[in-house]
Design a protein around this motif. Structure first.
Motif, PDB file in Angstrom:
ATOM      1  N   UNK A  60     -14.478  12.486   7.599  1.00  0.00           N
ATOM      2  CA  UNK A  60     -14.538  11.400   6.614  1.00  0.00           C
ATOM      3  C   UNK A  60     -13.175  11.190   5.965  1.00  0.00           C
ATOM      4  N   UNK A  61     -12.713   9.959   5.979  1.00  0.00           N
ATOM      5  CA  UNK A  61     -11.455   9.602   5.322  1.00  0.00           C
ATOM      6  C   UNK A  61     -11.756   8.666   4.161  1.00  0.00           C
ATOM      7  N   UNK A  62     -11.177   8.965   2.997  1.00  0.00           N
ATOM      8  CA  UNK A  62     -11.343   8.139   1.804  1.00  0.00           C
ATOM      9  C   UNK A  62     -10.019   7.478   1.464  1.00  0.00           C
ATOM     10  N   UNK A  63     -10.055   6.173   1.243  1.00  0.00           N
ATOM     11  CA  UNK A  63      -8.848   5.433   0.877  1.00  0.00           C
ATOM     12  C   UNK A  63      -9.162   4.460  -0.257  1.00  0.00           C
ATOM     13  N   UNK A  64      -8.190   4.205  -1.130  1.00  0.00           N
ATOM     14  CA  UNK A  64      -8.375   3.130  -2.123  1.00  0.00           C
ATOM     15  C   UNK A  64      -8.253   1.773  -1.448  1.00  0.00           C
ATOM     16  N   UNK A  65      -8.993   0.814  -1.929  1.00  0.00           N
ATOM     17  CA  UNK A  65      -8.896  -0.539  -1.383  1.00  0.00           C
ATOM     18  C   UNK A  65      -7.541  -1.157  -1.731  1.00  0.00           C
ATOM     19  N   UNK A  66      -7.011  -1.910  -0.804  1.00  0.00           N
ATOM     20  CA  UNK A  66      -5.825  -2.706  -1.083  1.00  0.00           C
ATOM     21  C   UNK A  66      -6.251  -4.004  -1.775  1.00  0.00           C
ATOM     22  N   UNK A  67      -5.352  -4.959  -1.848  1.00  0.00           N
ATOM     23  CA  UNK A  67      -5.615  -6.148  -2.645  1.00  0.00           C
ATOM     24  C   UNK A  67      -6.814  -6.964  -2.223  1.00  0.00           C
ATOM     25  N   UNK A  68      -6.907  -7.290  -0.924  1.00  0.00           N
ATOM     26  CA  UNK A  68      -7.975  -8.190  -0.490  1.00  0.00           C
ATOM     27  C   UNK A  68      -9.347  -7.574  -0.687  1.00  0.00           C
ATOM     28  N   UNK A  69      -9.527  -6.322  -0.248  1.00  0.00           N
ATOM     29  CA  UNK A  69     -10.836  -5.687  -0.418  1.00  0.00           C
ATOM     30  C   UNK A  69     -11.136  -5.433  -1.894  1.00  0.00           C
ATOM     31  N   UNK A  70     -10.101  -5.202  -2.704  1.00  0.00           N
ATOM     32  CA  UNK A  70     -10.316  -5.049  -4.147  1.00  0.00           C
ATOM     33  C   UNK A  70     -10.797  -6.360  -4.757  1.00  0.00           C
TER      34      UNK A  70
ATOM     35  N   UNK B 249      -0.537 -12.905  -5.998  1.00  0.00           N
ATOM     36  CA  UNK B 249      -0.375 -11.494  -5.687  1.00  0.00           C
ATOM     37  C   UNK B 249      -0.292 -11.351  -4.169  1.00  0.00           C
ATOM     38  N   UNK B 250       0.876 -10.927  -3.673  1.00  0.00           N
ATOM     39  CA  UNK B 250       1.059 -10.725  -2.238  1.00  0.00           C
ATOM     40  C   UNK B 250       0.539  -9.330  -1.887  1.00  0.00           C
ATOM     41  N   UNK B 251      -0.389  -9.288  -0.949  1.00  0.00           N
ATOM     42  CA  UNK B 251      -1.094  -8.040  -0.647  1.00  0.00           C
ATOM     43  C   UNK B 251      -0.297  -7.186   0.351  1.00  0.00           C
ATOM     44  N   UNK B 252       0.872  -6.727  -0.078  1.00  0.00           N
ATOM     45  CA  UNK B 252       1.664  -5.829   0.753  1.00  0.00           C
ATOM     46  C   UNK B 252       1.704  -4.450   0.113  1.00  0.00           C
ATOM     47  N   UNK B 253       2.565  -3.558   0.643  1.00  0.00           N
ATOM     48  CA  UNK B 253       2.592  -2.181   0.142  1.00  0.00           C
ATOM     49  C   UNK B 253       3.136  -2.068  -1.279  1.00  0.00           C
TER      50      UNK B 253
ATOM     51  N   UNK C  98      -7.315  -4.485   6.089  1.00  0.00           N
ATOM     52  CA  UNK C  98      -7.357  -3.059   6.395  1.00  0.00           C
ATOM     53  C   UNK C  98      -6.639  -2.310   5.279  1.00  0.00           C
ATOM     54  N   UNK C  99      -7.239  -1.224   4.811  1.00  0.00           N
ATOM     55  CA  UNK C  99      -6.685  -0.510   3.659  1.00  0.00           C
ATOM     56  C   UNK C  99      -5.605   0.500   4.014  1.00  0.00           C
ATOM     57  N   UNK C 100      -5.246   0.596   5.304  1.00  0.00           N
ATOM     58  CA  UNK C 100      -4.118   1.441   5.692  1.00  0.00           C
ATOM     59  C   UNK C 100      -2.808   0.764   5.315  1.00  0.00           C
ATOM     60  N   UNK C 101      -1.851   1.557   4.856  1.00  0.00           N
ATOM     61  CA  UNK C 101      -0.514   1.045   4.583  1.00  0.00           C
ATOM     62  C   UNK C 101       0.359   1.238   5.821  1.00  0.00           C
ATOM     63  N   UNK C 102       1.430   0.457   5.969  1.00  0.00           N
ATOM     64  CA  UNK C 102       2.304   0.589   7.146  1.00  0.00           C
ATOM     65  C   UNK C 102       2.868   1.995   7.285  1.00  0.00           C
ATOM     66  N   UNK C 103       3.001   2.423   8.542  1.00  0.00           N
ATOM     67  CA  UNK C 103       3.561   3.747   8.822  1.00  0.00           C
ATOM     68  C   UNK C 103       4.082   3.763  10.251  1.00  0.00           C
TER      69      UNK C 103
END
Length: 357
Positions: free
Chosen positions: A335-345, A118-122, A90-95
């Motif tokens: 519509x929400x646009x987000x950059x991909x995090x590590x895994x989806x990238x 590469x650890x896929x964290x924030x 999921x491309x959402x970051x913790x909040x």
């Protein structure tokens, strides 16, 4: 003294003297702003008037102990906290919500590129990871979150809802299930549910947002879990790839075919199946044709407006073009646009788009 609750527009307590004087009632009323009705030995008030601090200071009184039990339960229910947990697909970051009741957390995948992990964290620098991928000649691989990583998040809240990448693509679901069993062994009363998204990326994001909305509406845990499962059965995911390097390195596409497709500007268009697998369905030449193909596919799937999430891998301009094309047809769309995090990238590669609705 026998104490019994009565229901009504105000919150009632009625105390009948039993081997005690009504002095305790009068003392209680002074501390809590309850009203004392003379010889009737009854007191009434709305719950908001109760001072928990005063009750705690006078817990030796039987009335105080009774009310501590009642209002303690109310307070625990009111302040029940939630943790919506995803893996880093999921491309959402913790909040955390402003009131602190709802946390959105993530457990990371680890992506191996050459000799680097590469650890896929924030804290991940996605652009650095992409550059390492493009310079590396050998195939990379990913490792799913460990059960301990999931367990650490399950222990953080009264209610935990976990959503994993499709179980057809990764072992993340199995890790989460193992962690759930460990958590419930320690605390059988904890509420935990694991949802298999049968998808990834923006489709998980849409489900997280829906769960958050239901929590704020005050729905019960089991009702939210059931609604989320149904929600995931209705949402769709599409993706468009402009680079095929990973597919070439993993032997899924012949090197010459992949290089030729990239040179000619040919994109691969695919979707997620109902079983949670990814399939290529068509191809398009040029970014303009890619947007047209994605919009037409949404029409074919019966999309009539609603919520859309677009994840892009270093391609904000094309994501914005797709957003505008969607809004030209379906004005009643958020519509929400987000950059991909590590895994989806890692899977979408530079330039790729993933869209869910």
């Amino acid at each position: 003294m026998r104490i019994s609750p009565l229901t009504g527009p105000d919150y009632f307590l009625k105390a009948t003297p039993h081997n005690e004087s009504c002095g305790a009632l009068r003392k209680f009323c002074v501390l809590t702003s309850f009203r004392f009705h003379g010889n009737t030995s009854s007191i009434t008030a709305k719950p908001r008037l109760v001072s928990t601090q005063n009750l705690l200071a006078n817990r030796s009184c039987p009335i105080m102990r009774y009310c501590l039990k009642i209002f303690g339960k109310r307070e625990r229910k009111k302040h029940m906290n939630w943790n919506i947990i995803t893996d880093s697909s999921c491309d959402l970051l913790p909040s955390t919500s402003p009131d602190g009741r709802i946390r959105l957390t993530s457990v990371p995948f680890t992506i191996r590129i050459g000799e680097r992990d590469f650890v896929d964290d924030e804290h991940l620098d996605t652009m650095e990871m992409l550059s390492a991928m493009e310079q590396e000649h050998s195939a990379g691989h990913t490792s799913c979150p460990t059960p301990d990583a999931w367990l650490a998040q399950f222990e953080q809240a009264d209610c935990a809802i976990a959503i994993t990448i499709s179980s057809q693509l990764s072992g993340s679901m199995n890790s989460a299930l193992a962690a759930r069993d460990m958590a419930l062994e320690k605390n059988p009363d904890k509420k935990i549910v694991i949802l298999d998204s049968l998808s990834t990326g923006p489709e998980v994001l849409l489900c997280v947002k829906e769960i958050e909305r239901l929590i704020r509406q005050g729905l019960a845990f089991d009702d939210i879990a059931a609604h989320a499962r149904n929600f995931l059965q209705k949402t769709k995911i599409l993706f468009a790839l402009s680079s095929f390097d990973n597919l070439i390195k993993n032997g899924r596409i012949h090197r010459l075919t992949g290089m030729l497709a990239k040179a000619l500007g040919i994109w691969g268009i695919g979707s997620g199946s109902d079983e949670g697998k990814i399939t290529f369905e068509s191809k398009a030449r040029g970014a303009k044709k890619v947007v047209q193909t994605l919009v037409n596919t949404m029409k074919e799937h019966g999309f009539i407006g609603g919520n859309v999430a677009i994840s892009h891998c270093d391609n904000l301009a094309l994501a914005q073009t797709l957003k505008n094309s969607i809004l030209d047809i379906w004005e009643n769309t958020s519509i929400e646009i987000l950059p991909t995090r590590g895994l989806c990238s890692y899977y979408a590669e530079r330039g790729g788009l993933i869209v869910s609705y």
